[in-house]
Design a protein around this motif. Structure first.
Motif, PDB file in Angstrom:
ATOM      1  N   ARG A 132      10.759   9.033  48.570  1.00  0.00           N
ATOM      2  CA  ARG A 132       9.070   7.380  47.795  1.00  0.00           C
ATOM      3  C   ARG A 132       9.038   7.642  46.279  1.00  0.00           C
ATOM      4  N   VAL A 133      10.267   7.693  45.487  1.00  0.00           N
ATOM      5  CA  VAL A 133      10.551   7.794  44.309  1.00  0.00           C
ATOM      6  C   VAL A 133      11.540   6.399  44.293  1.00  0.00           C
ATOM      7  N   ASP A 134      12.048   5.528  45.543  1.00  0.00           N
ATOM      8  CA  ASP A 134      12.373   4.580  44.693  1.00  0.00           C
ATOM      9  C   ASP A 134      11.594   3.556  44.051  1.00  0.00           C
ATOM     10  N   GLY A 135      12.126   2.919  43.261  1.00  0.00           N
ATOM     11  CA  GLY A 135      11.570   2.082  42.530  1.00  0.00           C
ATOM     12  C   GLY A 135      10.582   2.331  41.716  1.00  0.00           C
ATOM     13  N   SER A 136      10.567   3.741  41.355  1.00  0.00           N
ATOM     14  CA  SER A 136       9.361   4.329  40.654  1.00  0.00           C
ATOM     15  C   SER A 136       9.316   3.793  39.005  1.00  0.00           C
ATOM     16  N   PRO A 137       8.744   3.392  38.676  1.00  0.00           N
ATOM     17  CA  PRO A 137       8.650   3.547  37.022  1.00  0.00           C
ATOM     18  C   PRO A 137       9.143   4.670  36.315  1.00  0.00           C
ATOM     19  N   TRP A 138       8.947   6.013  36.850  1.00  0.00           N
ATOM     20  CA  TRP A 138       9.309   7.709  36.457  1.00  0.00           C
ATOM     21  C   TRP A 138      10.608   7.778  36.296  1.00  0.00           C
ATOM     22  N   ILE A 139      11.296   7.115  37.066  1.00  0.00           N
ATOM     23  CA  ILE A 139      13.035   6.692  36.470  1.00  0.00           C
ATOM     24  C   ILE A 139      13.053   5.840  35.883  1.00  0.00           C
ATOM     25  N   ASP A 140      12.769   5.362  35.331  1.00  0.00           N
ATOM     26  CA  ASP A 140      12.693   4.775  33.607  1.00  0.00           C
ATOM     27  C   ASP A 140      12.964   5.345  32.706  1.00  0.00           C
ATOM     28  N   ALA A 141      11.641   6.504  33.050  1.00  0.00           N
ATOM     29  CA  ALA A 141      10.919   7.054  31.142  1.00  0.00           C
ATOM     30  C   ALA A 141      11.843   8.397  31.866  1.00  0.00           C
ATOM     31  N   LEU A 142      12.475   8.956  32.509  1.00  0.00           N
ATOM     32  CA  LEU A 142      13.371  10.238  33.034  1.00  0.00           C
ATOM     33  C   LEU A 142      13.960   9.645  31.841  1.00  0.00           C
ATOM     34  N   ALA A 143      14.704   8.502  32.275  1.00  0.00           N
ATOM     35  CA  ALA A 143      16.122   8.281  31.274  1.00  0.00           C
ATOM     36  C   ALA A 143      16.226   7.808  30.183  1.00  0.00           C
ATOM     37  N   ARG A 144      14.663   7.852  29.586  1.00  0.00           N
ATOM     38  CA  ARG A 144      14.529   7.332  28.154  1.00  0.00           C
ATOM     39  C   ARG A 144      14.943   8.238  27.322  1.00  0.00           C
ATOM     40  N   SER A 145      13.938   9.511  28.229  1.00  0.00           N
ATOM     41  CA  SER A 145      14.031  11.056  27.153  1.00  0.00           C
ATOM     42  C   SER A 145      14.931  12.136  27.619  1.00  0.00           C
ATOM     43  N   LEU A 146      15.269  11.196  28.150  1.00  0.00           N
ATOM     44  CA  LEU A 146      17.058  11.975  28.434  1.00  0.00           C
ATOM     45  C   LEU A 146      18.051  11.603  27.509  1.00  0.00           C
ATOM     46  N   SER A 147      17.356  10.318  27.270  1.00  0.00           N
ATOM     47  CA  SER A 147      18.944   8.795  26.482  1.00  0.00           C
ATOM     48  C   SER A 147      18.125  10.580  25.197  1.00  0.00           C
ATOM     49  N   ALA A 148      17.553  10.903  24.782  1.00  0.00           N
ATOM     50  CA  ALA A 148      17.797  11.722  22.967  1.00  0.00           C
ATOM     51  C   ALA A 148      17.986  13.576  23.222  1.00  0.00           C
ATOM     52  N   ALA A 149      17.221  13.816  24.561  1.00  0.00           N
ATOM     53  CA  ALA A 149      17.705  15.197  24.556  1.00  0.00           C
ATOM     54  C   ALA A 149      19.177  15.390  25.162  1.00  0.00           C
ATOM     55  N   ARG A 150      20.298  14.439  25.672  1.00  0.00           N
ATOM     56  CA  ARG A 150      21.815  14.099  25.483  1.00  0.00           C
ATOM     57  C   ARG A 150      21.889  14.562  24.368  1.00  0.00           C
ATOM     58  N   GLY A 151      21.968  13.356  23.677  1.00  0.00           N
ATOM     59  CA  GLY A 151      22.668  13.451  21.971  1.00  0.00           C
ATOM     60  C   GLY A 151      22.885  14.820  21.618  1.00  0.00           C
ATOM     61  N   TRP A 152      21.780  15.462  21.927  1.00  0.00           N
ATOM     62  CA  TRP A 152      21.793  16.901  20.962  1.00  0.00           C
ATOM     63  C   TRP A 152      22.407  17.646  21.395  1.00  0.00           C
ATOM     64  N   TYR A 153      22.771  17.648  22.715  1.00  0.00           N
ATOM     65  CA  TYR A 153      23.447  18.561  24.662  1.00  0.00           C
ATOM     66  C   TYR A 153      25.038  18.451  24.007  1.00  0.00           C
ATOM     67  N   ASN A 553      10.383  -8.517  36.078  1.00  0.00           N
ATOM     68  CA  ASN A 553      10.299  -7.082  36.415  1.00  0.00           C
ATOM     69  C   ASN A 553      10.330  -7.207  37.741  1.00  0.00           C
ATOM     70  N   ASP A 554       9.642  -7.790  38.568  1.00  0.00           N
ATOM     71  CA  ASP A 554       8.740  -7.599  39.700  1.00  0.00           C
ATOM     72  C   ASP A 554      10.123  -8.503  40.653  1.00  0.00           C
ATOM     73  N   GLY A 561      14.972  -7.840  33.349  1.00  0.00           N
ATOM     74  CA  GLY A 561      14.144  -7.676  32.177  1.00  0.00           C
ATOM     75  C   GLY A 561      14.523  -6.863  30.507  1.00  0.00           C
ATOM     76  N   ASP A 562      15.522  -6.161  31.198  1.00  0.00           N
ATOM     77  CA  ASP A 562      15.896  -5.543  29.607  1.00  0.00           C
ATOM     78  C   ASP A 562      16.164  -6.925  29.035  1.00  0.00           C
ATOM     79  N   ALA A 563      17.390  -7.357  29.828  1.00  0.00           N
ATOM     80  CA  ALA A 563      17.795  -8.924  28.995  1.00  0.00           C
ATOM     81  C   ALA A 563      16.644  -9.810  28.727  1.00  0.00           C
ATOM     82  N   ALA A 564      16.239 -10.108  29.156  1.00  0.00           N
ATOM     83  CA  ALA A 564      14.922 -10.908  28.253  1.00  0.00           C
ATOM     84  C   ALA A 564      14.329 -10.252  27.469  1.00  0.00           C
ATOM     85  N   LEU A 565      14.064  -9.035  27.293  1.00  0.00           N
ATOM     86  CA  LEU A 565      13.428  -8.678  26.008  1.00  0.00           C
ATOM     87  C   LEU A 565      14.676  -8.288  24.773  1.00  0.00           C
ATOM     88  N   ALA A 566      15.745  -8.032  24.977  1.00  0.00           N
ATOM     89  CA  ALA A 566      17.138  -8.422  23.909  1.00  0.00           C
ATOM     90  C   ALA A 566      16.570  -9.864  23.714  1.00  0.00           C
TER      91      ALA A 566
END
Length: 679
Positions: A132-153, A553-554, A561-566
């Motif tokens: 039920r996760v596939d396509g969920s916006p929470w995956i992107d949110a997880l990736a963004r939060s992991l980006s900073a945490a992985r840096g200090w790791y 995005n849809d 969407g990322d390319a458009a934002l940039a």
């Protein structure tokens, strides 16, 4: 050196945990876990797990830095960037014990990536919840939060290696005699890695023999050491490590691998790491513990990082004993270590080596050379060479390739010093290099960081021709060992400083667009308002909300969407002054801070942003129109920053309700929206 505080680290982990909780609640999962990639994508480690059955900390440590290729579902998710569903973990390509340690029966996993870089994987249990996760916006949110945490790791992991190597360097310099130095080195290695004991075996006449053993707590059991040092038959684990030149790990079944050694020396688990080089092996050091399954990938990796350093330190201790009668050698070693520990760059390291080594060898001049990655001399530092000869030396050396000189090839291939009694006629350097430069004899030493030759120092004499004695050569050998340590540590510090700067940048900037994030935007706005209080000027804020971004995005996916934002972010930056700030708040929302601005100028920028947002962006061969709703607010001395942002946000919503696109301005200082402007 800038480092992230423990509070900041905890905050980043908290953000990852919050994102996991949100995903778990959204899909009704029992547990959500995050594993983070490191070692350039070759290993993976558990970072966060939320749910009623989170694994114990010792389980997480056991699987830290596990080879990615050995966990099939994670490997496939990372390589294909597609979800992997495990309905039966027992039938999957996973290491023995993983399912039991983490109590997994079925799971769904997919890669987490930001800007095209895979940072780790998310695991959702059970597997049907993950579907039920596939396509969920929470995956992107997880990736963004992991980006900073992985840096200090990753920074912490590198810091752990650096701290260990620095600790061993200090341990080796704590005493001057051979046995005492080696014993202290073994004790510090065991203590630093948190194991019970460290032992050293050296190659003597082609055979591996016991040399030293020491417990982490400082004790040396006389009977145990006597038995250890007089043992003539060593276990196969040691000879295999030396013969095949690879690390051997035993985490359980030690008696099967070690025979009665396991009982006699109370070994439940251990690791053997070869030291020296394959061409010139020194021996093997071992770490052991009474417990089973203690030597996980992280500890083994640290032991291997120490191996090169350990070999250099052991050789240093042996030469110190041989040169104990020479006060000059001892003083040079102490000074190099003392001053070398303050070198934080490769340039600083070669300067220390040149200056201190010059006095130790009683030479007259020193020329320190730093090489780039292609082996070309990119920097020259001289000591004791008078003007104008110092500039002439620089001019003649800069740009030379090490491999084009006989001396350079010899030093590079042998990684040993070269002593030359007759500089001009030796053939090691071109004779024309000495034209007008007084140098009659010299000795050249390499400066290495790990396996990389980073530079070299040439110590020379000009008033007399010098015949380098055996004592000189021994001292030079000693200097090489110390200089390698100094260069290695300086390069480690330099890399750590660069990583810290990168982490500091990431903490203040949006990963996708490179624009300032909310934290930096609020800081810039606060600074602009403080300046306005001093100068009596006004500060403007534009709140920009992209109109049709969700449609992009849809219809075309998040990459589009990322390319458009940039593209739009780059346009907005081009529309403002150098001292203005364009930042990304979140998603499709931007904020523009304009210090020292009048109402007319603010309106002009708002109009230009609306026009720019309405111009097509090209994404994957498609030309898409996004458009924007823009709210403007202006304030002056005494205006609270949050009030100014709220006013611009309110004006934006008025535009959004009434016309959809265009811009509107809030009443000055009042926080209420005015009428929309033409869009």
């Amino acid at each position: 050196m800038v480092r992230m505080t423990s509070q900041e680290r905890d905050r980043h982990v908290d953000l990852v945990e919050q994102a996991c909780h949100q995903l778990r609640a959204a899909v009704g999962a029992e547990r959500v876990s995050i594993w983070v990639l490191d070692d350039h994508g070759r290993a993976i480690s558990p970072l966060v797990s939320v749910g009623p059955s989170a694994p114990a900390s010792n389980v997480a440590r056991r699987w830290s830095r596990y080879p990615l290729e050995h966990i099939g579902p994670f490997r496939d998710a990372v390589s294909t960037r597609a979800p992997v569903l495990l309905r039966d973990l027992a039938a999957a390509d996973v290491p023995p014990g993983l399912g039991e340690d983490f109590a997994i029966t079925s799971a769904w996993t997919t890669a987490l990536e930001v800007g095209g870089e895979v940072l780790g994987v998310v695991v959702v249990e059970p597997g049907d919840a993950g579907e039920r996760v596939d396509g969920s916006p929470w995956i992107d949110a997880l990736a963004r939060s992991l980006s900073a945490a992985r840096g200090w790791y990753l920074a912490d992991r590198r810091k752990a290696e650096l701290d260990l190597l620095l600790d061993l360097t200090r341990a080796a310099s704590a005493t001057d005699d051979d046995g005492g130095a080696i014993a202290h080195l073994c004790q510090r290695l065991a203590a630093s890695l948190g194991v019970r004991r460290a032992c050293l075996f050296v190659i003597d006449d082609g055979a591996l023999v016991s040399a030293e053993a020491h417990f982490a707590d400082g004790r040396r059991d006389p009977e145990l050491i006597r038995a250890f040092l007089t043992e003539s038959v060593l276990p196969a684990l040691l000879t295999e490590a030396a013969r095949l030149w690879h690390t051997v790990v035993i985490n359980q079944g030690a008696r099967d691998s070690l025979g009665d050694w396991a009982d006699r020396f109370e070994i439940g688990s251990g690791v053997a790491v070869p030291i020296g080089t394959r061409a010139e092996p020194l021996g093997v050091f071992t770490l052991d513990d009474a417990e089973e399954r203690r030597f996980g990938p992280r500890l083994v990796s640290l032991a291997e990082a120490a191996a090169t350093q350990f070999a250099l330190l052991y050789e240093r201790a042996r030469l110190l004993d041989e040169q104990a009668r020479t006060a000059r050698a001892g003083e040079a070693v102490r000074r190099l270590l003392r001053e070398g520990t303050r070198a934080v760059t490769a340039e600083a390291a070669v300067e220390v080596v040149a200056r201190v080594g010059l006095e130790a060898l009683e030479a007259e001049h020193a020329t320190a050379l730093l090489f780039d990655g292609d082996g070309t001399i990119e920097d020259v530092h001289t000591v004791g060479i008078p003007a104008p000869f110092d500039e002439e030396v620089r001019r003649r050396c800069l740009g030379l390739r090490v491999g084009d000189l006989a001396l350079g090839r010899t030093v590079r291939e042998r990684r040993r010093p070269v002593a030359v009694d007759d500089a001009r006629n030796s053939g090691m350097l071109p004779a024309e290099l000495f034209d007008g430069i007084p140098a009659r004899s010299y000795v050249a030493i390499p400066l290495s960081a790990g396996e990389t030759l980073r530079g070299g120092v040439i110590y020379s004499t000009s008033t007399r021709r010098r015949r380098w004695s055996e004592a000189d050569r021994h001292l030079v050998e000693q200097l090489v060992l110390e200089c390698d340590l100094i260069m290695e540590n300086a390069v480690l510090r330099e890399a750590e400083a660069g990583r810290s700067e990168q982490l500091a940048h990431l903490a203040m900037h949006d990963v996708l667009t490179g624009l300032p994030n909310r934290v930096l935007l609020e800081d810039r706005l606060d600074a602009a308002l403080r300046a306005a209080a001093r100068t009596g000027t006004r500060v403007g804020v534009l709140f920009v909300d992209l109109r049709r971004f969700k449609d992009v995005n849809d219809r075309f996916g998040h990459d589009a969407g990322d390319a458009a934002l940039a593209q739009l972010a780059a346009r907005f930056v081009d529309l403002v002054r150098p001292n203005d700030t364009v930042g990304r708040l979140a998603g499709d929302e931007f904020l523009v801070v304009l210090p020292d601005v009048c109402a007319e100028a603010l309106a002009g920028v708002a109009e230009r942003i609306c026009v720019a947002a309405d111009e097509p962006v090209e994404v994957g061969g498609h030309h898409l129109r996004v458009g924007a709703s823009v709210g403007a607010a202006i304030g002056g001395p005494g205006t609270p920053p949050d009030e100014l942002i709220r006013a611009a946000d309110g004006a934006m919503y008025v535009v959004k309700r009434q016309t959809g696109t265009g811009w509107g301005v809030a009443d000055e200082l009042a926080g209420s929206a005015g009428s929309p402007g033409a869009g």
